[in-house]
Design an enzyme around this catalytic site. Structure first.
Site, short mmCIF file in Angstrom:
data_model
loop_
_atom_site.label_atom_id
_atom_site.label_comp_id
_atom_site.label_asym_id
_atom_site.label_seq_id
_atom_site.Cartn_x
_atom_site.Cartn_y
_atom_site.Cartn_z
N ASP A 126 0.81 -1.22 0.00
CA ASP A 126 0.00 0.00 0.00
C ASP A 126 0.84 1.27 0.00
OD1 ASP A 126 -2.07 -1.78 0.23
OD2 ASP A 126 -3.00 -0.80 1.96
N HIS A 271 3.56 -2.47 2.98
CA HIS A 271 3.58 -1.14 2.37
C HIS A 271 4.80 -0.97 1.49
CE1 HIS A 271 0.75 -0.75 5.67
NE2 HIS A 271 0.25 0.32 5.04
#
Ligand code: NI
Length: 306
Positions: A126, A271
């Site tokens: 992400d 992430h």
């Protein structure tokens, strides 16, 4: 009442006469069509031409294709010619490429074949793209021959459109993760729409399509958001394995944690941008992939596990 009955009787007599004519003429409707053709042609020789394709390819009961076509071309809107036109029109006349709907639909990405195993798992990254960690992650994925899903933030896409293009070029899936990474559960419907649409727009500008997948920042999902996404054919994708990499989980702990929590249809949250701790994600990734492959998992896109 009486008038209607009389009218009905006349129609009935006409039907009987028509049947008798068809039987008498021997070769059936084909002959009858020919007669109509002549009549129609003479009657409407003033250039009343029905558009090509509107004419019947085959009249009802007519064996001769050409006769029927002539009727269609010469006929106009009165008399029995139009009647034949409608009845004889085969459904095959309709074009195959019928345009269905006019909504701006998300562009479907090719789905990865899961293969023989049903132990599917998805790596998701992400908050990128960026030019530091996202590119490192892409290098590792390329080296390992593994595909992942990137939920990208509009602000980052605007700064690094070429990295998003690389993600797509290397066969990974992408999803919209809003433009400003705000908590959507605290926004009005109009503000939510704005966040999704501006995210869509910058993605489309960078790679030329609108992704199906969407992931809410912080996993903060409201009914308003759910309804909005559903109404627009978007797929809301969450996760069920959270590495908390952004909070400083060490590389070895990320690896151990994933190995312990891995499960079929697991969606692993990591992430590719969001501070210095993401270096741990990069460091852990090769080992994470090795572990999961050893455990017999097949890597798929996130929506295949959702
Ligand atoms: Ni996020």
């Amino acid at each position: 009442m009486g008038r209607e009955r009389k009218h009905g009787r006349i129609v009935f007599v006409w039907i009987i006469m028509a049947i008798v004519m068809v039987v008498i003429s021997g070769c059936g409707a084909s002959q009858a069509l020919n007669m109509s053709t002549v009549v129609g042609g003479e009657k409407h020789s003033d250039g009343n031409v029905v558009k090509e394709g509107q004419g019947p390819q085959t009249g009802s009961g007519a064996g001769d294709k050409e006769d029927a076509v002539i009727i269609g071309k010469n006929g106009n809107e009165d008399g029995d010619i139009v009647h034949l036109d409608l009845e004889g029109k085969p459904s095959k006349d309709k074009p195959d490429n019928v345009i269905v709907g006019e909504l701006d639909k998300p562009d479907q990405q090719a789905e990865e074949q899961p293969g023989k195993t049903d132990k599917l798992i998805a790596l998701t990254f992400d908050d990128g793209p960026d030019k530091r960690y996202t590119t490192d992650i892409l290098d590792i994925l390329k080296d390992k021959g593994v595909k992942a899903t990137f939920f990208v933030v509009g602000q980052q896409v605007a700064k690094n459109p070429e990295v998003l293009q690389r993600i797509v070029d290397e066969g990974h899936a992408i999803g919209n993760h809003t433009y400003n990474h705000k908590d959507l559960s605290k926004l009005t419907k109009q503000q939510i729409i704005e966040e999704v649409k501006t995210g869509d727009a910058v993605i489309k500008k960078a790679v030329g399509f609108t992704p199906i997948m969407f992931r809410a920042p912080y996993g903060a999902v409201s009914d308003t958001l759910k309804d909005l996404l559903k109404a627009n054919n978007r797929e809301l994708v969450g996760w069920n394995i959270d590495t908390r990499d952004w909070a400083g989980t060490s590389a070895s702990d990320i690896r151990k944690m994933i190995k312990k929590e891995a499960k079929p249809n697991g969606i692993i949250l990591m992430h590719s941008f969001g501070g210095k701790h993401i270096k741990n994600t990069v460091q852990a990734l090769p080992g994470v992939i090795d572990d999961l492959e050893e455990m017999g998992y097949t890597f798929v896109f996130a929506d295949q596990c959702a």
